[in-house]
Design an enzyme around this catalytic site. Structure first.
Site: not given
Ligand SMILES: [Zn+2]
Length: 381
Positions: A80, A142
């Site tokens: 992401d 994340e």
């Molecule tokens: Zn990163």
């Protein structure tokens, strides 16, 4: 191998939007990135698993394995990106652009580009000769909830022994970072006319005591914990937001404070929250105010991989830099909790991450690939 060139992999990854955000209007699925990686990893000969992330619909992790066993090397990254500042980019953030020996695009450095670099690096290695497993791990979210890495930990999915997360570190190995927690304190008292204090119970005055206690706790923590590897060598507590009351002539009935805590390795989020709860309860014991502490998110634990860990020593030898500490959080603590020894090491700079005109310096691509090849040779062959 038949999969696309480094530049074309980079171009496709950047063109596949995969923003994750706690704000639903920004949040997107990472399926497109996972599909690209799955196809390329299959062509490279990996056994590919795409895993649903429980509780996060539309989000997937990918585990691509060559071989199995307790040893081996895990090369890990997140699929992401953060949202982008519309209008602040000089070019389309989803179109790879080459200028001044740099590749621009959202996720070039942080960190979809790392997957392209890894696949290009291993293109010419005879992967049928591996004696220990090589695992590629690609996670979801994340940048927001960390639900991808957390679900791998929750499932107790064993992956390998030595792990490298390719976050942008300018190719310098990192073995430590602080954690972070964000907490809210809510005090409820009783509002009333200010002319007679006996008519109410002032939550803002209670918060005054809470803030004094927080600063005393901070001083106490900073005396108890120091680590000279960090630029800021002590844990920090920052008071960041406060709101209470409505009128000067009304007793404040409700007050809310938000702050963060950044613990050093060795300090545990749950223990810190317990300690804080006890101190604040004692501080307000006689106040009759209602005290509530709410965690604004789960928090990220601090990370420490021992200086003597094999992956640390090998990475130090390969890069010529001593493993250091950084100020940003990663998925490292979750991988370490799974029994891996993890370092953070990747091309690009964190200074360009989360910024308009994010780029990866093309001069770092070949050195990054050489390091990856050397790691594979060292840990898998
Ligand atoms: Zn990163």
């Amino acid at each position: 191998m038949q999969y696309p060139s480094l530049e074309n992999m980079m171009r496709s990854l950047i063109a596949a939007p995969s923003i994750s955000s706690v704000s639903p209007q920004w949040d997107q699925s990472n399926a497109e990135v996972i599909e690209l990686l799955a196809a390329w990893c299959e062509e490279a000969g990996f056994a590919v698993e795409v895993l649903d992330v429980p509780g996060c619909p539309g989000k997937y992790n990918l585990v691509a394995s060559l071989g199995s066993g307790p040893d081996g090397l895990v090369l890990s990254g997140h699929t992401d990106t953060v949202p982008y500042d519309d209008g602040k980019w000089s070019s389309d953030p989803f179109r790879l652009q080459e200028r001044d020996n740099r590749w621009f695009g959202l996720g070039t450095a942080d960190m979809k580009g790392f997957f392209a670099v890894v696949l290009e690096a291993i293109r010419d290695i005879d992967l049928t000769k591996l004696k220990h497993p090589l695992i590629l791990l690609a996670t979801a979210d994340e940048e927001s909830s960390m639900c991808g890495a957390k679900s791998i930990l929750q499932a107790q999915r064993k992956l390998g022994r030595h792990a490298v997360i390719g976050e942008p570190t300018n190719l310098k190995p990192i073995r430590m970072h602080k954690g972070i927690a964000m907490e809210a304190i809510r005090l409820t008292g009783q509002s009333g006319h200010s002319s007679n204090p006996a008519l109410g119970n002032n939550a803002m005055e209670g918060m005054h005591k809470v803030m004094a206690e927080l600063l005393a706790w901070r001083a106490d923590l900073q005396k108890r914990y120091q680590n000279p590897l960090f630029e800021v060598q002590t844990p920090t507590v920052n008071l960041g937001h406060i709101h209470g009351g409505d009128n000067p002539n009304r007793i404040c009935g409700h007050c809310e404070l938000h702050f963060d805590i950044r613990p050093l390795p060795g300090m545990h989020l749950d223990e810190l929250r317990n300690e804080l709860d006890q101190r604040l309860a004692a501080t307000l014991a006689d106040s009759k105010l209602k005290l509530q502490r709410v965690s604004l998110f789960d928090g990220i634990p601090a990370m420490e991989t021992p200086a003597a860990a094999e992956i640390v020593k090998v990475a130090e030898a390969l890069t010529g830099f001593q493993a250091d500490a950084v100020a940003f959080g990663t998925e490292g603590p979750y991988l370490n909790a799974l029994g891996m020894e993890t370092i953070i090491l990747g091309p690009g700079s964190i200074d360009q991450a989360h910024q308009p005109d994010e780029y990866i310096g093309m001069g770092q691509l070949q050195p990054a690939m050489q390091i990856i090849r050397d790691l594979v040779k060292r840990f898998c062959l």
